[in-house]
Design a protein around this motif. Sequence first.
Motif, short mmCIF file in Angstrom:
data_model
loop_
_atom_site.label_atom_id
_atom_site.label_comp_id
_atom_site.label_asym_id
_atom_site.label_seq_id
_atom_site.Cartn_x
_atom_site.Cartn_y
_atom_site.Cartn_z
N LYS A 55 43.70 34.94 33.97
CA LYS A 55 44.44 35.91 33.15
C LYS A 55 45.63 36.49 33.90
O LYS A 55 46.34 37.35 33.39
CB LYS A 55 43.50 37.05 32.73
N GLY A 56 45.83 36.05 35.15
CA GLY A 56 46.95 36.55 35.95
C GLY A 56 46.61 37.80 36.74
O GLY A 56 47.48 38.39 37.37
N LEU A 57 45.35 38.21 36.72
CA LEU A 57 44.92 39.42 37.44
C LEU A 57 44.47 39.00 38.85
O LEU A 57 43.28 38.82 39.11
CB LEU A 57 43.77 40.10 36.68
N LYS A 58 45.42 38.85 39.75
CA LYS A 58 45.14 38.30 41.07
C LYS A 58 45.19 39.33 42.19
O LYS A 58 45.09 38.98 43.35
CB LYS A 58 46.10 37.16 41.36
N GLY A 59 45.34 40.59 41.86
CA GLY A 59 45.35 41.63 42.88
C GLY A 59 46.72 42.22 43.12
O GLY A 59 47.61 42.16 42.26
N VAL A 60 46.91 42.77 44.29
CA VAL A 60 48.16 43.45 44.65
C VAL A 60 49.37 42.54 44.44
O VAL A 60 50.41 42.99 43.96
CB VAL A 60 48.09 43.95 46.11
N GLU A 61 49.24 41.27 44.76
CA GLU A 61 50.38 40.35 44.66
C GLU A 61 50.95 40.25 43.24
O GLU A 61 52.14 39.99 43.07
CB GLU A 61 49.99 38.96 45.15
#
Length: 70
Positions: A55-61
């Motif tokens: 979903k594109g929820l990969k953290g700080v990046e």
Amino acid sequence: MDWKIGTGSPRGPFEIIDIVGITTVINITSANPEAKDPNSALAKAVEKLKERADKGLKGVETGEGFYKYN
């Protein structure tokens, strides 16, 4: 809960995953043989992380993982 007591870090596990990067955590945990057993808790956790990454929820990046970042 005060995570600092157990880990010495003021951050909890989900914030640390966001900082390290969800895809990095997926790659590291997938190397564990237990992650190959679809009935294991680790395999189920990796699958949930993959759903977030897809979903594109990969953290700080990417600005959002378990938390939102500016």
